[in-house]
Motif scaffolding. Structure first.
Motif, short mmCIF file in Angstrom:
data_model
loop_
_atom_site.label_atom_id
_atom_site.label_comp_id
_atom_site.label_asym_id
_atom_site.label_seq_id
_atom_site.Cartn_x
_atom_site.Cartn_y
_atom_site.Cartn_z
N ILE A 375 11.95 3.56 -6.52
CA ILE A 375 11.63 4.83 -5.85
C ILE A 375 11.93 5.96 -6.84
O ILE A 375 13.07 6.10 -7.30
CB ILE A 375 12.46 5.04 -4.56
N CYS A 403 7.14 3.43 -5.95
CA CYS A 403 7.04 4.41 -4.86
C CYS A 403 7.47 5.78 -5.37
O CYS A 403 8.38 5.89 -6.19
CB CYS A 403 7.96 4.03 -3.71
N THR A 404 6.83 6.80 -4.83
CA THR A 404 7.21 8.16 -5.21
C THR A 404 7.77 8.89 -4.00
O THR A 404 7.23 8.78 -2.90
CB THR A 404 6.03 8.95 -5.81
N ASN A 405 8.83 9.66 -4.26
CA ASN A 405 9.41 10.45 -3.17
C ASN A 405 8.85 11.88 -3.21
O ASN A 405 9.52 12.83 -2.86
CB ASN A 405 10.93 10.47 -3.32
N VAL A 424 1.29 1.07 -5.29
CA VAL A 424 1.91 2.40 -5.29
C VAL A 424 1.75 3.04 -3.90
O VAL A 424 0.66 3.09 -3.35
CB VAL A 424 1.26 3.31 -6.36
N VAL A 425 2.86 3.50 -3.34
CA VAL A 425 2.82 4.27 -2.09
C VAL A 425 3.81 5.43 -2.21
O VAL A 425 4.67 5.43 -3.08
CB VAL A 425 3.24 3.46 -0.83
N MET A 427 6.99 7.33 -0.59
CA MET A 427 8.08 7.19 0.39
C MET A 427 8.78 8.53 0.41
O MET A 427 9.62 8.82 -0.43
CB MET A 427 9.05 6.06 -0.01
N VAL A 441 5.66 7.41 5.12
CA VAL A 441 5.11 6.43 4.18
C VAL A 441 3.67 6.86 3.89
O VAL A 441 2.82 6.83 4.77
CB VAL A 441 5.16 5.00 4.77
N SER A 447 -3.62 2.14 -1.84
CA SER A 447 -2.39 1.39 -1.51
C SER A 447 -2.76 0.14 -0.72
O SER A 447 -3.56 0.21 0.21
CB SER A 447 -1.44 2.23 -0.65
N ALA A 451 1.80 -3.29 0.38
CA ALA A 451 2.69 -2.21 -0.07
C ALA A 451 3.08 -1.32 1.11
O ALA A 451 4.25 -0.93 1.25
CB ALA A 451 1.99 -1.38 -1.15
N ALA A 455 6.91 -0.82 2.54
CA ALA A 455 7.58 0.48 2.63
C ALA A 455 8.00 0.76 4.09
O ALA A 455 9.10 1.25 4.35
CB ALA A 455 6.67 1.59 2.13
#
Ligand SMILES: CCC/C=C/C(=O)SCCNC(=O)CCNC(=O)[C@H](O)C(C)(C)COP(=O)([O-])OP(=O)([O-])OC[C@H]1O[C@@H](n2cnc3c(N)ncnc32)[C@H](O)[C@@H]1OP(=O)([O-])[O-]
Length: 719
Positions: A375, A403-405, A424-425, A427, A441, A447, A451, A455
């Motif tokens: 993340i 994952c990217t925040n 890639v999703v 979060m 999410v 995505s 995935a 998540a």
């Protein structure tokens, strides 16, 4: 839906059978009434054991039935018949005894619980009170202070705590039905009167008035505007002051008021909405029950700022091993200190050992090679994020999920620099991430179902309410927030003060008004975002900044404030004044009044008196209007998803259900009419223009919120 069996000769075993939680539906109540009567009338039966099938005693009244007319036997006489009967009845509590389930057990003469059972009276969380005698029996058993605490918070307690409080008579690690049978056999022939809670007096308490006044003040402070906690205090007071039969009348009266209130409907809607959002689906047919999440055992977190630290804590508390990465030694040390401190304080509170062995700290992305999922929580800057993801793509195993925040950047653009866009999703956590329950999410167009499933399930493991949202600027929460925030500053331009706006929103039920929230989270954050999105820059006249930008009304007040170094609590001054930098207590600042007056004079804006109604309508209806647009654009699966985002991520008052539920409750024609009015008055504010979906719903006669999905024109769900 209650089975009857005769065991061990003289014991009747009654088993509630209504999966999954043996809720007390009308069929179950009928079953209990009939089987209890059978047991009491059977001369061979000397004692009764009451249990639930599938390891669950009872989850309480059937919440689905609250919306329907009452049918079948009522709970109160049913429980009374058990208590008044001349044969001992023992409740065998396994799994849960909640709400009406615990009230049923309190009507039994003895209670045996499994060591892992949980109990509580959570009715208050549904806008109700324990109206099957719970407010009258529990205080007689535990004393008033304990009953007040349990009933007004709805807190679940463990079997061990229940034993300590006297709510159960015995706790067992073994088979709870066997233990209850044993107890039943041992109490045959003993007098039952001392075991009938309704016949006892509440234990004496010095300073009764003081205790109730303190409890009332506390519930009013804690749950601003919510009716149920107040009614709970009143009902317990009746137990302290009135005989049982009159106390029951008072309980019924208070319940009647709550049951017919909009608040109870909103809270019950929230109960089902919270469960509905877990049942996500994607346009390709993948959904929650046909997509397998991966088993995540190890995770990496990049960036140990406020967000990153909270994410590390959430993962570790869910039992996941974490590698926390920072690029600079100083930041890493700071992050390590903070994370360790949070975990240690939490462990101390819970009387356990902090799981520090699950974290390692590192200065290089190379340490993330073997983790199952990463993340990223670095600064909100697209170029920086792209660099990080390109590096991750090289460093991590081919199978690692990335994952990217991000709180609003394009997840697909970020995915495009990797070698694995399907893995890639987004979060999107909310600060402080180890406290806030919401997780958005973000499903990018590429995505994969796996995935998304991973998540969503990871969010659940961390105790979050995970909501699947589409990939648009700001996603669901922050996209809608923009209209709400814009309205609040436009109201300042037109004559309102920050404290007036905040007060109206707090009266509505928000924990904090929008300007206090801004000061708390730092006004410079939004300033930076506006700079990077081109709203502020060298083209803007510094002495007379334009009030129209990118083709719509723009309010430069927050920028002017930031230029003065008023960044909120961190600088001791923002929309409010604080005692010092980092101070928490907001005081109105006369300087802000002068600043606003000068601003209005400079721009020739007439200052007018703005009513509380206008503040709430413009902020809240603008928010809901954008919500309709989000639905129309296919960025949320339904109104429930939007409402849960707001309840769990933005301090929306739960007893108002969420912005979409609130719009439905106010009445869609009314919302449409007010938006039309405000848009006529302010044609330069596009977000006040009523959404096409809102118009369509009104045109269709304002169907119930559960049917709105049928009216969403788009077949292009982005989820
Ligand atoms: C006179 C009145 C006085 C008394 C008032 C009351 O008793 S008020 C009531 C006081 N009681 C409460 O407030 C307890 C409310 N329930 C809970 O807190 C939790 O459900 C749990 C802790 C029992 C289980 O948590 P978990 O995470 O293991 O599972 P989960 O949460 O996913 O639920 C599984 C399924 O069961 C469903 N369902 C559950 N309970 C009820 C119900 N009472 N009714 C109907 N349905 C209920 C739930 O919707 C879900 O359905 P789905 O989506 O599969 O179709």
């Amino acid at each position: 839906m209650a089975q009857y069996a005769r065991t061990k000769g003289s014991i009747a075993l009654i088993t509630l059978t209504n999966p999954p939680v043996n809720a007390l539906s009308s069929a179950v109540r009928k079953g209990i009434t009939e089987t209890v009567s059978r047991a009491l009338n059977d001369t061979q039966v000397k004692a009764v054991v009451l249990c639930g099938e599938n390891g669950q005693f009872c989850g309480g009244a059937d919440i689905k039935e609250f919306a329907k007319p009452m049918s079948g036997p009522a709970l109160v006489p049913m429980i009374h018949a058990i208590e008044a009967g001349e044969k001992p009845v023992v409740a065998a509590i396994e799994g849960i005894a909640l709400g009406g389930g615990l009230e049923l057990a309190l009507g039994c003469h003895y209670r045996v619980a499994h060591a892992k059972a949980r109990m509580g009276l959570p009715e208050v969380t549904l806008g109700l009170l324990p109206a099957a005698g719970g407010t009258q029996r529990l205080p007689r058993l535990t004393g008033i202070p304990t009953a007040l605490e349990l009933i007004t918070t709805g807190r679940h307690i463990t079997a061990q705590e229940a034993l300590k409080l006297g709510i159960v008579d015995k706790v067992t690690d073994g088979n709870v039905v066997d233990a209850a049978m044993e107890m039943a056999l041992s109490v045959i022939g003993r007098p039952l009167s001392p075991r009938r809670l309704s016949t006892l007096s509440t234990p004496p308490l010095a300073n009764l008035d003081g205790v109730f006044e303190a409890a009332m003040a506390q519930v009013k402070r804690r749950s601003r505007g919510a009716m149920a906690p107040v009614a709970c205090v009143k009902a317990v007071r009746a137990a302290a002051e009135l005989p049982y039969s009159q106390g029951m009348k008072r309980e019924l009266e208070l319940m009647g008021t709550l049951m017919s209130s909009g608040q109870a409907k909103a809270l019950q809607y929230c109960f089902f909405a919270q469960r509905a959002v877990g049942k996500w689906s994607l346009p390709n047919g993948a959904q929650w029950n046909n997509s397998r999440p991966r088993d995540i055992r190890t995770a990496g977190v990049i960036g140990l700022g406020t967000m990153g630290r909270g994410i590390v804590v959430s993962l570790v508390k869910a039992g996941i091993s974490v590698v926390a990465v920072e690029m600079e030694e100083k930041q890493l040390d700071l992050g390590r200190k903070e994370v360790t401190g949070i975990l240690e304080r939490d462990a101390k509170r819970r009387g356990v050992t902090a799981p520090l062995h699950l974290i390692s700290f590192a200065l290089s992305l190379q340490s993330l090679r073997g983790v199952d999922l990463v993340i990223e929580a670095v600064f909100e800057d697209m170029e920086l994020k792209k660099r990080v993801f390109a590096d991750l793509s090289r460093v991590c195993n081919q199978n690692t999920m990335l994952c990217t925040n991000t709180s609003g950047l394009d997840v697909d653009q970020i995915a495009s620099v990797t070698d694995r866009p399907p893995l890639v999703v987004g979060m999107h956590f909310f600060a402080p991430a180890h406290v806030m329950k919401l997780l958005e999410v973000v499903c990018g167009p590429r995505s994969s179902a796996e995935a998304v499933a991973t998540a969503m399930s990871l969010g659940k493991r961390m105790g979050k309410v995970s909501v699947a949202v589409g990939n648009c600027p700001g996603f669901v929460g922050n996209r809608m927030l923009k209209s709400y925030m814009d309205e609040s500053v436009f109201l300042l331009e037109e004559g309102a003060s920050p404290e007036q706006v905040d007060q109206a929103l707090e009266e509505f039920g928000f924990a904090l008004g929008i300007f206090k929230v801004g000061d708390l989270s730092g006004l410079d954050v939004g300033w930076r975002v506006r700079k990077s999105s081109g709203l502020i820059g060298p083209d803007v006249n510094p002495t007379f900044p334009s009030r129209v930008r990118q083709g719509r009304r723009y309010c430069p007040l927050p920028d002017l404030l930031c230029e003065q170094g008023r960044w909120g609590q961190k600088t001791g001054r923002g929309w409010y004044l604080y005692d010092s930098a980092g101070g928490r207590v907001a005081r109105p600042d006369p300087e802000i009044q002068r600043f606003l007056q000068d601003y209005r004079l400079r721009y020739g804006i007439p200052s007018r008196r703005i009513s509380e109604q206008e503040v709430v309508e413009r902020c809240v209806f603008a928010l809901a209007n954008e919500g309709f647009q989000v639905l129309e654009d296919g960025m949320a699966a339904g109104p429930e998803d939007i409402d849960m985002v707001y309840v769990f991520g933005y301090g929306w008052p739960r007893h108002r259900g969420g912005p979409m539920f609130h719009a439905a409750q106010v009445g869609l024609p009314r919302v449409l009419q007010r938006l039309e009015f405000y848009y006529r008055e302010n044609p330069d504010i596009p977000h006040l223009q009523p959404s096409a979906l809102l118009r369509r719903l009104v045109g269709a006669g304002s169907p119930p919120i559960q049917q709105w999905k049928q009216y969403i024109r788009s077949t292009h769900s982005q989820l």
